[in-house]
Scaffold this motif. Structure first.
Motif, PDB file in Angstrom:
ATOM      1  N   SER A  29       0.953  -1.205  -0.135  1.00  8.24           N
ATOM      2  CA  SER A  29       0.006   0.090  -0.192  1.00  8.24           C
ATOM      3  C   SER A  29       0.894   1.237  -0.136  1.00  8.24           C
ATOM      4  CB  SER A  29      -0.996   0.121   1.240  1.00  8.24           C
ATOM      5  OG  SER A  29      -0.267  -0.003   2.389  1.00  8.24           O
ATOM      6  N   THR A  30       2.105   1.158   0.446  1.00 10.58           N
ATOM      7  CA  THR A  30       2.983   2.571   0.463  1.00 10.58           C
ATOM      8  C   THR A  30       3.314   2.753  -0.563  1.00 10.58           C
ATOM      9  OG1 THR A  30       4.755   1.119   1.214  1.00 10.58           O
ATOM     10  CG2 THR A  30       3.223   2.142   3.123  1.00 10.58           C
ATOM     11  N   SER A  31       3.584   1.986  -1.775  1.00  9.31           N
ATOM     12  CA  SER A  31       4.397   2.108  -2.962  1.00  9.31           C
ATOM     13  C   SER A  31       3.397   1.886  -4.060  1.00  9.31           C
ATOM     14  CB  SER A  31       5.543   1.293  -2.906  1.00  9.31           C
ATOM     15  OG  SER A  31       5.135  -0.223  -2.793  1.00  9.31           O
ATOM     16  N   ASP A  32       2.237   1.137  -4.062  1.00  7.68           N
ATOM     17  CA  ASP A  32       1.615   0.739  -5.279  1.00  7.68           C
ATOM     18  C   ASP A  32       0.563   1.721  -5.429  1.00  7.68           C
ATOM     19  OD1 ASP A  32       1.034  -3.056  -4.940  1.00  7.68           O
ATOM     20  OD2 ASP A  32       2.782  -1.495  -5.650  1.00  7.68           O
ATOM     21  N   CYS A  33       0.084   1.946  -6.854  1.00  7.37           N
ATOM     22  CA  CYS A  33      -1.150   2.510  -7.228  1.00  7.37           C
ATOM     23  C   CYS A  33      -1.967   1.297  -7.483  1.00  7.37           C
ATOM     24  CB  CYS A  33      -0.828   3.322  -8.337  1.00  7.37           C
ATOM     25  SG  CYS A  33      -2.027   4.004  -8.761  1.00  7.37           S
ATOM     26  N   MET A  34      -3.112   1.154  -7.273  1.00 12.96           N
ATOM     27  CA  MET A  34      -4.206   0.308  -7.463  1.00 12.96           C
ATOM     28  C   MET A  34      -5.249   1.350  -8.242  1.00 12.96           C
ATOM     29  SD  MET A  34      -4.270  -2.447  -4.589  1.00 12.96           S
ATOM     30  CE  MET A  34      -5.435  -3.440  -5.491  1.00 12.96           C
ATOM     31  N   ALA A  35      -6.048   0.538  -8.931  1.00 11.55           N
ATOM     32  CA  ALA A  35      -7.142   1.468  -9.598  1.00 11.55           C
ATOM     33  C   ALA A  35      -8.258   0.528  -9.945  1.00 11.55           C
ATOM     34  CB  ALA A  35      -6.648   2.297 -10.890  1.00 11.55           C
ATOM     35  N   TRP A  36      -9.408   1.204 -10.122  1.00 10.20           N
ATOM     36  CA  TRP A  36     -10.542   0.597 -10.754  1.00 10.20           C
ATOM     37  C   TRP A  36     -10.809   1.064 -12.151  1.00 10.20           C
ATOM     38  CZ3 TRP A  36     -13.470  -3.320  -8.591  1.00 10.20           C
ATOM     39  CH2 TRP A  36     -13.024  -3.466  -7.125  1.00 10.20           C
ATOM     40  N   PHE A  37     -11.328   0.194 -13.062  1.00 11.11           N
ATOM     41  CA  PHE A  37     -11.451   0.677 -14.297  1.00 11.11           C
ATOM     42  C   PHE A  37     -12.963  -0.118 -14.736  1.00 11.11           C
ATOM     43  CE2 PHE A  37      -7.314   1.797 -15.952  1.00 11.11           C
ATOM     44  CZ  PHE A  37      -6.463   1.364 -14.874  1.00 11.11           C
ATOM     45  N   HIS A  38     -13.582   0.396 -15.720  1.00 14.92           N
ATOM     46  CA  HIS A  38     -14.906  -0.021 -16.092  1.00 14.92           C
ATOM     47  C   HIS A  38     -14.962  -0.237 -17.644  1.00 14.92           C
ATOM     48  CE1 HIS A  38     -17.219   3.977 -16.007  1.00 14.92           C
ATOM     49  NE2 HIS A  38     -16.616   3.866 -16.987  1.00 14.92           N
ATOM     50  N   GLN A  39     -15.530  -1.216 -18.125  1.00 15.59           N
ATOM     51  CA  GLN A  39     -15.794  -1.330 -19.501  1.00 15.59           C
ATOM     52  C   GLN A  39     -17.230  -1.725 -19.605  1.00 15.59           C
ATOM     53  OE1 GLN A  39     -13.078  -4.304 -21.265  1.00 15.59           O
ATOM     54  NE2 GLN A  39     -13.270  -3.369 -23.157  1.00 15.59           N
ATOM     55  N   ALA A  40     -17.959  -0.732 -20.604  1.00 16.65           N
ATOM     56  CA  ALA A  40     -19.238  -1.247 -20.955  1.00 16.65           C
ATOM     57  C   ALA A  40     -19.026  -1.770 -22.210  1.00 16.65           C
ATOM     58  CB  ALA A  40     -19.888   0.429 -21.129  1.00 16.65           C
ATOM     59  N   PRO A  41     -20.222  -2.615 -22.671  1.00 12.51           N
ATOM     60  CA  PRO A  41     -20.141  -3.255 -24.020  1.00 12.51           C
ATOM     61  C   PRO A  41     -20.014  -2.329 -25.119  1.00 12.51           C
ATOM     62  CG  PRO A  41     -21.920  -3.870 -22.826  1.00 12.51           C
ATOM     63  CD  PRO A  41     -21.473  -2.744 -21.809  1.00 12.51           C
ATOM     64  N   LYS A  43     -17.371  -0.667 -25.768  1.00  8.28           N
ATOM     65  CA  LYS A  43     -16.535   0.476 -25.391  1.00  8.28           C
ATOM     66  C   LYS A  43     -15.178   0.100 -24.688  1.00  8.28           C
ATOM     67  CE  LYS A  43     -20.320   3.631 -24.860  1.00  8.28           C
ATOM     68  NZ  LYS A  43     -20.985   4.843 -23.825  1.00  8.28           N
ATOM     69  N   GLU A  44     -14.392   0.863 -24.899  1.00  4.21           N
ATOM     70  CA  GLU A  44     -12.914   0.644 -24.366  1.00  4.21           C
ATOM     71  C   GLU A  44     -13.060   0.641 -22.838  1.00  4.21           C
ATOM     72  OE1 GLU A  44     -10.247   2.384 -27.788  1.00  4.21           O
ATOM     73  OE2 GLU A  44     -10.131   3.450 -26.060  1.00  4.21           O
ATOM     74  N   ARG A  45     -11.973   0.031 -21.969  1.00  2.00           N
ATOM     75  CA  ARG A  45     -11.990   0.036 -20.764  1.00  2.00           C
ATOM     76  C   ARG A  45     -11.346   1.230 -20.126  1.00  2.00           C
ATOM     77  NH1 ARG A  45      -9.450  -5.410 -17.977  1.00  2.00           N
ATOM     78  NH2 ARG A  45     -11.179  -6.011 -19.519  1.00  2.00           N
ATOM     79  N   GLU A  46     -11.973   2.083 -19.281  1.00  2.00           N
ATOM     80  CA  GLU A  46     -11.809   3.285 -18.634  1.00  2.00           C
ATOM     81  C   GLU A  46     -11.321   3.268 -17.438  1.00  2.00           C
ATOM     82  OE1 GLU A  46     -14.628   6.017 -21.548  1.00  2.00           O
ATOM     83  OE2 GLU A  46     -15.274   5.354 -19.778  1.00  2.00           O
ATOM     84  N   GLY A  47     -10.499   4.214 -16.947  1.00  3.37           N
ATOM     85  CA  GLY A  47     -10.067   4.421 -15.610  1.00  3.37           C
ATOM     86  C   GLY A  47     -11.036   5.221 -14.813  1.00  3.37           C
ATOM     87  N   VAL A  48     -11.336   4.590 -13.641  1.00  2.00           N
ATOM     88  CA  VAL A  48     -12.599   5.286 -13.071  1.00  2.00           C
ATOM     89  C   VAL A  48     -11.852   5.814 -11.675  1.00  2.00           C
ATOM     90  CG1 VAL A  48     -14.632   4.800 -11.423  1.00  2.00           C
ATOM     91  CG2 VAL A  48     -14.295   3.688 -13.575  1.00  2.00           C
ATOM     92  N   ALA A  49     -11.085   5.345 -10.977  1.00  2.00           N
ATOM     93  CA  ALA A  49     -10.592   5.841  -9.818  1.00  2.00           C
ATOM     94  C   ALA A  49      -9.200   5.293  -9.319  1.00  2.00           C
ATOM     95  CB  ALA A  49     -11.450   5.701  -8.303  1.00  2.00           C
ATOM     96  N   ALA A  50      -8.683   5.743  -8.839  1.00  2.00           N
ATOM     97  CA  ALA A  50      -7.113   5.422  -8.130  1.00  2.00           C
ATOM     98  C   ALA A  50      -6.705   5.671  -6.948  1.00  2.00           C
ATOM     99  CB  ALA A  50      -5.998   5.585  -9.345  1.00  2.00           C
ATOM    100  N   ILE A  51      -5.738   4.941  -6.366  1.00  2.00           N
ATOM    101  CA  ILE A  51      -5.198   5.207  -4.822  1.00  2.00           C
ATOM    102  C   ILE A  51      -3.948   4.858  -4.750  1.00  2.00           C
ATOM    103  CG2 ILE A  51      -6.240   2.994  -4.060  1.00  2.00           C
ATOM    104  CD1 ILE A  51      -7.057   4.452  -1.523  1.00  2.00           C
ATOM    105  N   TRP A  52      -3.117   5.732  -4.121  1.00  2.00           N
ATOM    106  CA  TRP A  52      -1.780   5.403  -3.777  1.00  2.00           C
ATOM    107  C   TRP A  52      -1.135   6.055  -2.554  1.00  2.00           C
ATOM    108  CZ3 TRP A  52      -3.619   8.512  -7.527  1.00  2.00           C
ATOM    109  CH2 TRP A  52      -3.049   9.751  -7.616  1.00  2.00           C
ATOM    110  N   ARG A  53       0.060   5.862  -2.177  1.00  2.00           N
ATOM    111  CA  ARG A  53       0.523   6.529  -0.907  1.00  2.00           C
ATOM    112  C   ARG A  53      -0.165   5.887   0.179  1.00  2.00           C
ATOM    113  NH1 ARG A  53       3.128  12.546  -1.713  1.00  2.00           N
ATOM    114  NH2 ARG A  53       4.468  12.028  -3.528  1.00  2.00           N
TER     115      ARG A  53
END
Length: 128
Positions: A29-41, A43-53
């Motif tokens: 958790s201290t070094s990684d960035c993790m994120a949520w993406f979504h993909q509608a039928p 359509k391309e996969r898109e970034g929704v939210a990310a968290i780091w530090r």
């Protein structure tokens, strides 16, 4: 590779809420960035939210600002996405990813094809 398992997707009415979870086999958790993406039928996969530090820094796409909240629990190796005020246009498969480049997360600029760690996805459907 980090193993990721998403859960929490469901059918919900417009205006409703859901909480998605992403359980990780490893969690830095201290070094990684993790994120949520979504993909509608269709359509391309898109970034929704990310968290780091360790959770102190976050990014949200304009379309979800004020409605979605990303968080993480290092003790449980889990990342969450609290989704409130859901709209039909939020309907999609939601995926989490880990070990993302910090610059990508800070800028909200995503290189989907380059990321190696993905879960199987969880489906969110918003409909009356």
């Amino acid at each position: 590779e980090v193993q990721l398992v998403e859960s929490g997707g469901d059918l919900v009415q417009p205006g409703g809420s859901l909480r998605l979870s992403c359980a990780a086999s490893e969690f830095h958790s201290t070094s990684d960035c993790m994120a949520w993406f979504h993909q509608a039928p269709g359509k391309e996969r898109e970034g929704v939210a990310a968290i780091w530090r360790g959770g102190s820094r976050t990014y949200y796409a304009d379309s979800v600002k004020g409605r979605f909240t990303i968080s993480q629990d290092a003790a449980k190796n889990t990342m969450y996405l609290e989704m409130d005020g859901l709209k039909p246009e939020d309907s999609a498969m939601y995926y989490c990813s880990a070990d993302l480049p910090l610059d990508d997360c800070k800028k909200g600029s995503w290189f989907i094809d380059e990321y190696k760690n993905w879960g199987q996805g969880t489906r969110v459907t918003v409909a009356a």
